[in-house]
Structures are given as C-alpha cells and as structure tokens.
Design a protein around this motif. Structure first.
Motif, PDB file in Angstrom:
ATOM      1  N   LYS A 168       7.812 -17.119 -11.358  1.00 63.76           N
ATOM      2  CA  LYS A 168       6.791 -17.859 -10.632  1.00 63.76           C
ATOM      3  C   LYS A 168       6.631 -17.401  -9.189  1.00 63.76           C
ATOM      4  N   GLU A 169       7.674 -16.751  -8.658  1.00 61.67           N
ATOM      5  CA  GLU A 169       7.709 -16.484  -7.217  1.00 61.67           C
ATOM      6  C   GLU A 169       7.743 -14.994  -6.915  1.00 61.67           C
ATOM      7  N   LEU A 170       6.838 -14.563  -6.065  1.00 60.67           N
ATOM      8  CA  LEU A 170       6.831 -13.197  -5.558  1.00 60.67           C
ATOM      9  C   LEU A 170       7.900 -13.070  -4.483  1.00 60.67           C
ATOM     10  N   ASP A 171       8.721 -12.037  -4.569  1.00 60.21           N
ATOM     11  CA  ASP A 171       9.779 -11.825  -3.579  1.00 60.21           C
ATOM     12  C   ASP A 171       9.175 -11.162  -2.342  1.00 60.21           C
ATOM     13  N   LYS A 172       8.976 -11.941  -1.284  1.00 64.74           N
ATOM     14  CA  LYS A 172       8.335 -11.427  -0.063  1.00 64.74           C
ATOM     15  C   LYS A 172       9.212 -10.383   0.643  1.00 64.74           C
ATOM     16  N   ASP A 173      10.528 -10.542   0.563  1.00 67.43           N
ATOM     17  CA  ASP A 173      11.413  -9.532   1.154  1.00 67.43           C
ATOM     18  C   ASP A 173      11.221  -8.190   0.453  1.00 67.43           C
ATOM     19  N   ALA A 174      11.125  -8.240  -0.869  1.00 70.04           N
ATOM     20  CA  ALA A 174      10.914  -7.011  -1.646  1.00 70.04           C
ATOM     21  C   ALA A 174       9.539  -6.420  -1.383  1.00 70.04           C
ATOM     22  N   LEU A 175       8.532  -7.279  -1.206  1.00 70.73           N
ATOM     23  CA  LEU A 175       7.177  -6.795  -0.925  1.00 70.73           C
ATOM     24  C   LEU A 175       7.130  -6.089   0.424  1.00 70.73           C
ATOM     25  N   SER A 176       7.768  -6.662   1.427  1.00 73.41           N
ATOM     26  CA  SER A 176       7.756  -6.032   2.747  1.00 73.41           C
ATOM     27  C   SER A 176       8.524  -4.714   2.719  1.00 73.41           C
ATOM     28  N   CYS A 177       9.610  -4.656   1.947  1.00 71.74           N
ATOM     29  CA  CYS A 177      10.373  -3.407   1.796  1.00 71.74           C
ATOM     30  C   CYS A 177       9.529  -2.350   1.087  1.00 71.74           C
ATOM     31  N   LEU A 178       8.797  -2.767   0.063  1.00 74.11           N
ATOM     32  CA  LEU A 178       7.899  -1.858  -0.652  1.00 74.11           C
ATOM     33  C   LEU A 178       6.858  -1.265   0.293  1.00 74.11           C
ATOM     34  N   LEU A 179       6.246  -2.112   1.111  1.00 72.56           N
ATOM     35  CA  LEU A 179       5.224  -1.633   2.038  1.00 72.56           C
ATOM     36  C   LEU A 179       5.823  -0.683   3.074  1.00 72.56           C
ATOM     37  N   ARG A 180       7.074  -0.862   3.401  1.00 77.59           N
ATOM     38  CA  ARG A 180       7.737  -0.009   4.389  1.00 77.59           C
ATOM     39  C   ARG A 180       8.105   1.348   3.782  1.00 77.59           C
ATOM     40  N   LEU A 181       8.752   1.314   2.626  1.00 74.68           N
ATOM     41  CA  LEU A 181       9.343   2.536   2.064  1.00 74.68           C
ATOM     42  C   LEU A 181       8.456   3.274   1.068  1.00 74.68           C
ATOM     43  N   ARG A 182       7.415   2.601   0.533  1.00 79.83           N
ATOM     44  CA  ARG A 182       6.497   3.124  -0.488  1.00 79.83           C
ATOM     45  C   ARG A 182       6.959   2.847  -1.904  1.00 79.83           C
ATOM     46  N   TYR A 183       8.157   2.319  -2.076  1.00 81.38           N
ATOM     47  CA  TYR A 183       8.709   1.962  -3.380  1.00 81.38           C
ATOM     48  C   TYR A 183       9.765   0.890  -3.153  1.00 81.38           C
ATOM     49  N   PHE A 429       4.007   1.905   5.992  1.00 86.67           N
ATOM     50  CA  PHE A 429       3.469   0.941   6.949  1.00 86.67           C
ATOM     51  C   PHE A 429       4.559   0.628   7.969  1.00 86.67           C
ATOM     52  N   SER A 430       4.177   0.493   9.233  1.00 86.10           N
ATOM     53  CA  SER A 430       5.138   0.071  10.246  1.00 86.10           C
ATOM     54  C   SER A 430       5.427  -1.413  10.070  1.00 86.10           C
ATOM     55  N   ASN A 431       6.511  -1.867  10.673  1.00 87.72           N
ATOM     56  CA  ASN A 431       6.870  -3.282  10.534  1.00 87.72           C
ATOM     57  C   ASN A 431       5.816  -4.193  11.150  1.00 87.72           C
ATOM     58  N   SER A 432       5.197  -3.744  12.228  1.00 86.75           N
ATOM     59  CA  SER A 432       4.155  -4.567  12.844  1.00 86.75           C
ATOM     60  C   SER A 432       2.932  -4.669  11.928  1.00 86.75           C
ATOM     61  N   GLU A 433       2.613  -3.575  11.232  1.00 81.91           N
ATOM     62  CA  GLU A 433       1.503  -3.612  10.282  1.00 81.91           C
ATOM     63  C   GLU A 433       1.820  -4.531   9.107  1.00 81.91           C
ATOM     64  N   PHE A 600      -3.636   3.628  -1.512  1.00 82.66           N
ATOM     65  CA  PHE A 600      -3.158   3.745  -2.892  1.00 82.66           C
ATOM     66  C   PHE A 600      -2.110   2.668  -3.188  1.00 82.66           C
ATOM     67  N   LEU A 601      -1.203   2.444  -2.232  1.00 82.46           N
ATOM     68  CA  LEU A 601      -0.174   1.427  -2.416  1.00 82.46           C
ATOM     69  C   LEU A 601      -0.799   0.038  -2.497  1.00 82.46           C
ATOM     70  N   LEU A 602      -1.770  -0.228  -1.653  1.00 77.35           N
ATOM     71  CA  LEU A 602      -2.441  -1.530  -1.681  1.00 77.35           C
ATOM     72  C   LEU A 602      -3.155  -1.743  -3.011  1.00 77.35           C
ATOM     73  N   LEU A 603      -3.770  -0.698  -3.551  1.00 74.16           N
ATOM     74  CA  LEU A 603      -4.396  -0.804  -4.871  1.00 74.16           C
ATOM     75  C   LEU A 603      -3.352  -1.116  -5.939  1.00 74.16           C
ATOM     76  N   GLY A 604      -2.196  -0.462  -5.843  1.00 78.67           N
ATOM     77  CA  GLY A 604      -1.128  -0.721  -6.796  1.00 78.67           C
ATOM     78  C   GLY A 604      -0.649  -2.156  -6.737  1.00 78.67           C
ATOM     79  N   VAL A 605      -0.498  -2.688  -5.517  1.00 76.30           N
ATOM     80  CA  VAL A 605      -0.070  -4.074  -5.359  1.00 76.30           C
ATOM     81  C   VAL A 605      -1.151  -5.023  -5.885  1.00 76.30           C
ATOM     82  N   TYR A 606      -2.418  -4.667  -5.648  1.00 73.47           N
ATOM     83  CA  TYR A 606      -3.527  -5.489  -6.152  1.00 73.47           C
ATOM     84  C   TYR A 606      -3.426  -5.656  -7.663  1.00 73.47           C
ATOM     85  N   TYR A 607      -3.274  -4.567  -8.402  1.00 73.23           N
ATOM     86  CA  TYR A 607      -3.222  -4.647  -9.865  1.00 73.23           C
ATOM     87  C   TYR A 607      -1.911  -5.277 -10.340  1.00 73.23           C
ATOM     88  N   PHE A 608      -0.835  -5.084  -9.588  1.00 77.54           N
ATOM     89  CA  PHE A 608       0.419  -5.768  -9.924  1.00 77.54           C
ATOM     90  C   PHE A 608       0.231  -7.274  -9.848  1.00 77.54           C
TER      91      PHE A 608
END
Length: 614
Positions: A168-183, A429-433, A600-608
C-alpha cells in the motif's frame, strides 16, 4: 536459466508460478516440505539449456531426501566442482543443478563462493531446518524476498510476490535514492518491506523455531587468481588467457548460442573468441534506429560481423516504437531506471529469441576495467591538490555546462570526503532537485555506497579510483544494467551471459594496478591491448558510443508527447511529483541542456506508479 519462486507458510500452485513462465517455458515443478510448524514450498520454471532430459528437472531433491534445491542461472565450472565430490555419488544426469546440489551438501552454503557463474539459488537443508538463498557475486540474476508475520516469499521477479502481498505504501526513502543514483541499490525497492539480496550475499532462514529468523551475510572474499602455466609474464598475455577461457567456458550449452553485437570493441572481442570455437557462423544480433542518429551502430556491427564471419541479424526502431513499448518495458523490468538502452534491449531480445535460446554479451567491461569517463575524472581529482580544486571550483561554478559528463565532473571538484565525491559523480538528480520534485531528500544513497565500501575492504586499496571501480562492479552493474538485461531477455525466454564478468577474469583484473587499466586519457588499456590480437584496428579504434538511444534528440523533437504523459496532475505520478518542477526539467532539455536521463527516469517512475497497486 530459469525462474524460481518459493515461500514459507504461503502455499501456492501452478497458477502463481506461471507468472514467471516466460523465464522457463520448457518445464515446471512445485514441491512442499514440512519443517517444525512451517510449510516450505519451492517452485521453478525451467528454460532447458544444460541436460535437456528429465534428469535436470527442478525442484531437485537429493538421493537421501534431506536436501532440495531450485536454481536460476548457469554454473560454468560445475563439472570441475563435480569432480571434487565423493566418488561414490551416482549422478542421474549432467546438469549443473545436480552438481551444485551435492556440492552444497558437502561444503555448506559458503561453497557458493566457488561457483563461477550467474545464479539465484534456494537451498533447503531439511535436517538442520535451514533455508538458504544466494545471489551471484556480480548480481547478474535478481532475487527478491518479503518477510512479515511468519510469512516469507521469494522470487526471481516481483510480480508473483505482489500477487500474494498487498503493498500500500511507496517507500519515499527508496524513491529519493532512485532519483539520486538512477537505480535502487540492494536491498531496497520502491515497495516497503520488499527487498533484494545483495550481490555476493546469502540469507539464512531458520525454521526451527515458531518465529522464523532471517540473517544476511556476504560470501565475497579477496581471492588471488591462479595464473596460467606460461613462461610469459606479460600482463596482456595473461589477461588474454583469462579472457579466452572465460568466453570458451560460457559457451557451455546443449542448445545454440548467439551474440548480442554492438559496434564496439567489447562484444566484438567476445564474438571473435566465440567464433573460434564454433564450426558454423554464429548468429549475431544488432538493434539500430530509423533516421540519421549517432547512436545507431548497425553499420559498425555489420562490418564487425563481416570481418568475423558471423551471421548478422538487425532491426531498426523509431520514436513511435520507443514510446509504444515504454509501458511494457516498465512492467517487465519492474523497477524504474534512468538507463535509456532498456527499450532497444527489448527489441534486441525479441529479435534474438526468434533464432537462439542463449546469447553472449559484452556487458561488464567498463566497471572493472575503467572504461567510463567518471574514472578518469576521479583519477584527475585525486591528483589535483585541494587548494587548487577550490580555485577551479570558484571559477567554474557559475557556468552551466551542456555536456553532462563535464557537469558531473565539475560538481565533484573540491569534495574531499571520498564517498560524498563518488555520490556527486554518480547523481542524476541533485538532492535539492529531489526535494523540489517530491518534497523528500535522499538520505540513504551514501549508506548504500558505504556498505560495499566496507564489505570490499576498499580502505586497503591503494587508489580512490580502484575503490570506485570495485564498488561499481558489485553495485551499479547489479541493480541497473544487469537488472534490466536479465528481466528483458528472460521475458523472451532468452538466457544472456556476460563472459567479461567471469569470476576468474575479474579476480585477475582486480589484482592489477590501476595503471594497467586506465590513465588520464584512456580506459580499458589492457583490454584494448589484448584486442589487437583478435581484431583489426578499424574495430579497436572506433569511438565508443555506448549502448543507448537517441533520446536526446527524440525528447526535444517529441517533447509534446512527453508532456502529455508527465504533466497530467490527475495521475498518481502527478500527485507524488511537483508538476512545475517536472515541466522545468523538460524545458531545460528543450533549451539544449542534457536532461534525457532525468526525463527517461521520470517516465519510468510514471509507469511504475501506474501499476503500483495492480
């Protein structure tokens, strides 16, 4: 090569197992076991590569009935391992599954450190009441698991787990790590409490108590390679010996083997050695792009195939093909990534699967051999005094670079903390982004890097670039490039092998000083030096293109299509992400700043997110 699915106190039948049927359409099996008050279920879908007979059927149970195994992968040295076992053993067939079953019985779970191959394994010891899961050293094969309230389930893919567990819950810590590292690096995923085993690790599930317990441990160890019996002490010749043995070893198959051929040097080297050991022209497969695009490698690959005598098969795709399969690829890969080659890999795998069951690829050369520009950046920064770096940083900080590699390198200038510098070089993405995008900053990426830094004893390595390469070889590769390659090839029941990540070959490479691998201007030095013994200069001296898509051009010329997807605030993506910031990123790309990976990453997250609750 197969798909595995297992559980404790969650029973399942063929219908659930068939959710990974694409990984193994040739055979299937399910077995149930009782240990104390726990029910263990092991299931497997089989893609028959070695020992096509029923003797290779899984789950495989030992002759004594006390042990069982399910296994996804190939163990290329399994015959050598078999030769070390009790001579009184009577084997039913010649599969690697049977070899490793008895090897683990004799040597215990840490015996996996001797497996030269790609694997995800579940090994059940009924006598001791223990279930072990193990993932290969470089994470070529994925392995996910979920545990809660005395229930445990694991699988080669996320899909069957989602059918049994409601997330039921999206892991926000994992999402922010994904946006930082690309995976998302192991063990985290975007689903709360769904984990993946670290590369080179195993977990132990103790079933002897009412409350099952789980622990994870690394089996990685520094191992000095056994050098070949040769009078030559030349590093290049020794490297070449290991390289050729690796490719020959990975031709092990009872079905035909093909080649995923780019226009570059790595797959060409693999193909050259493989063809030497074949009596007929090997089938090679290349994907390209409609129109005039720098990323298209068909002409270069055609020339390579012509020189090596390969049977060449090609396909070209355009933007409509690219966009039409994005949703499907997001479903297959299951975890969003910023790697634009995912879509071409879909079409490449589809093409190859019409002709062969097994392919070799040139993946895995850049990380251990220093092939990426970031390693030259780190080499350079390591040699510039800190005070000079600060001066350079102050001069360049006001510039907005349109070259992404230069931009990342400049951002890393002046950061003295090694892990923080690595992270700055890696970040998409930078942490500020990230804070602007989702209102949540990344706090876990540095811990993921630190984990492997310590496990690999990086502090004992002489140079920071060696430390970065060692981390990337076990971390970035596993949960980015190798992850999507496994998921997409196996979607087409196609086994993909990576000879350059052969255990003995990498052991040798990592014993070499970094000067043998890269300098300020070039990477993969020893690799290219050996290539001269296999390939003509016209292949060796081609400019590196990577395996990528012309997304930079497409995301500009077709930006309206991207906006129609990402800037819909009625979607879950629109609720999680700041639409104004997403629009700004698309606009930056339209103005010539390289943001295709981010888009591309944002599109991937969108479909996820579209499929998050389904």
């Amino acid at each position: 090569m197969c798909g595995i699915l297992g559980s404790v106190n969650i029973t399942f039948k063929q219908q659930l197992l068939d959710q990974i049927k694409h990984r193994g359409p040739d055979d299937w099996g399910i077995e149930n076991f009782t240990i104390e008050n726990h029910t263990v279920t092991l299931g497997q879908r089989r893609l028959s590569i070695l020992d096509l007979s029923p003797a290779g059927h899984q789950p495989m149970i030992s002759n004594c009935g006390n042990y069982a195994i399910i296994f996804n992968g190939e163990i290329y040295n399994h015959q050598d391992l078999r030769n070390t076992l009790n001579k009184d053993l009577i084997f039913k067939g010649h599969s690697d599954t049977e070899s490793i079953l008895y090897y683990l019985i004799e040597n215990g779970i840490r015996g996996v450190k001797e497996f030269n191959g790609i694997f995800a394994i579940a090994f059940l010891d009924l006598k001791k009441g223990l279930l072990f899961l193990a993932r290969d050293p470089f994470g070529v094969k994925p392995l996910y698991y979920y545990e809660k309230d005395e229930k445990f389930i694991f699988s080669s893919e996320i899909r069957p787990v989602k059918s049994q567990i409601e997330f039921k819950e999206l892991d926000k810590d994992a999402l922010s790590c994904l946006l930082r590292l690309r995976y998302n690096p192991s063990p985290q995923t975007l689903y709360k409490n769904l984990k993946k085993i670290h590369p080179g690790h195993f977990i132990e599930i103790n079933l002897n108590l009412e409350d099952i317990s789980i622990s994870e441990a690394s089996y990685l160890e520094k191992k000095s390679p056994e050098l070949p019996n040769t009078k030559q002490s030349n590093e290049v010749l020794i490297y070449g010996d290991f390289f050729q043995k690796a490719v020959k070893r990975q031709l092990l198959s009872d079905v035909p083997v093909g080649i995923l051929l780019s226009g570059g040097i790595d797959s060409a080297m693999v193909a050259a050695v493989a063809q030497k050991h074949s009596d007929i022209p090997l089938k090679a497969f290349t994907i390209g792009f409609e129109g005039d695009h720098y990323e298209d490698e068909i002409n270069d690959a055609f020339r390579t195939a012509e020189i090596l005598g390969l049977e060449h098969h090609v396909k070209r795709i355009g933007f409509d093909d690219f966009l039409s399969k994005f949703k499907e690829c997001a479903r297959i890969v299951e975890e969003p990534l910023a790697t634009t080659s995912i879509i071409p890999m879909y079409y490449l795998s589809e093409l190859a699967s019409k002709h062969v069951k097994v392919v070799l690829t040139g993946q895995g050369a850049d990380e251990p051999l220093g092939g990426y520009p970031k390693y030259k950046t780190e080499l350079l920064l390591h040699n510039i005094p800190g005070i000079i770096q600060k001066v350079i940083k102050s001069i360049l900080s006001g510039y907005h670079f349109k070259n992404e590699k230069i931009y990342r390198g400049v951002n890393a200038i002046g950061i003295t903390n090694e892990l923080q510098r690595f992270l700055k070089i890696y970040e998409v993405f930078s942490n500020s982004e990230i804070k602007e995008l989702i209102g949540h900053q990344d706090t876990t990426s540095i811990d993921r890097i630190k984990y492997f830094y310590e496990i690999l004893e990086c502090s004992n390595k002489k140079h920071s670039v060696e430390r970065m390469m060692a981390i990337d070889t076990r971390m970035n590769l596993a949960d980015d490039l190798l992850n999507y390659t496994d998921k997409i090839t196996m979607n087409f029941a196609l086994e993909c092998r990576v000879p350059i990540l052969d255990l003995e070959l990498v052991n040798y490479v990592e014993q070499l000083p970094y000067q043998s691998k890269l300098n300020f201007s070039n990477g993969k030095l020893i690799h290219k030096a050996f290539a001269k013994k296999l390939l003509p200069d016209e292949i060796i001296n081609r400019k590196k293109k990577d395996f990528s898509s012309p997304t930079s051009y497409w995301f500009k010329s077709e930006s309206d299509s991207i906006k129609n997807i990402l800037l819909d605030n009625k979607t879950l993506f629109g609720k999680v992400f700041n639409q104004k910031k997403v629009a700004e990123i698309i606009m930056q790309h339209e103005k010539g700043y390289p943001r295709e990976k981010q888009i591309f990453l944002l599109l991937g997250v969108y479909y996820f997110l579209e499929n998050f609750n389904s």
